[in-house]
Write an enzyme that holds these catalytic residues in place. Structure first.
Site: not given
Ligand code: DQA
Length: 158
Positions: A10-11, A18, A23, A79, A82, A85, A92, A104, A106-108, A113, A117
């Site tokens: 998502p997002n 964003r 990011y 990735n 959210a 979390h 599963d 897994e 994550h960009i950040s 943070r 998270r």
């Molecule tokens: C994220 C970190 C997540 O906490 C956040 O909800 C994202 C992006 C990252 O790539 O840093 O959507 O996965």
């Protein structure tokens, strides 16, 4: 040519506009293009999917499990946004297609943070975790997947 699948949750379709302080300014199209180009360089076809829908990601992970068993897929970089979390279903799904390797990414640096998270439902099911390298993390994750499952430096030690 064997595949590597890149999943974004998502997002992440909003990358580039964003929260750029978090990011960066690189768009998802750019990320997918450089992952594909890198894959080609190292001998893998990179397929990418982004979805804002948890179920679509889960369906694709199930399909990836079948592709892995058929010898068509090396593994997955995800990735989960959210959903990391919140989603026991994603946890599963990954457990359900074991031993498909899922990295897994994550960009950040989620650990630097907000506290919400810091916990990931995906990490206990993941083969590896890449956090805080910006969008380059996707390439780190691809290389990590290949190193861990194909060309481990450890196996090349004298
Ligand atoms: C994220 C970190 C997540 O906490 C956040 O909800 C994202 C992006 C990252 O790539 O840093 O959507 O996965």
């Amino acid at each position: 040519m064997k595949k590597i699948l890149i999943l974004n949750g998502p997002n992440l379709n909003l990358l580039g506009t964003r929260e750029p302080a978090q990011y960066g300014y690189t768009t998802l199209a750019d990320v997918e293009a450089f992952c594909k180009a890198h894959g080609e360089k190292i001998g893998y076809e990179v397929e990418c999917l982004q979805s804002n829908w948890e179920g679509a990601l889960i369906d694709r992970i199930h399909e990836a499990g079948r592709q892995y068993k058929a010898g068509e897929l090396l593994g997955v970089v995800i990735n989960p946004g959210a959903l990391t979390h919140t989603s026991i279903s994603l946890h599963d799904a990954i457990k359900g297609v074991d031993p498909l390797p899922v990295i897994e990414c994550h960009i950040s640096n989620v650990h630097a943070r907000e506290e919400f998270r810091h916990h990931s439902w995906v990490s206990p099911a993941a083969a590896g975790i890449v956090v805080g390298f910006g969008v380059d993390g996707y390439l780190v994750a691809i290389d990590g997947l290949v190193r861990k499952y194909v060309n481990s430096a450890a196996t090349k030690m004298p």
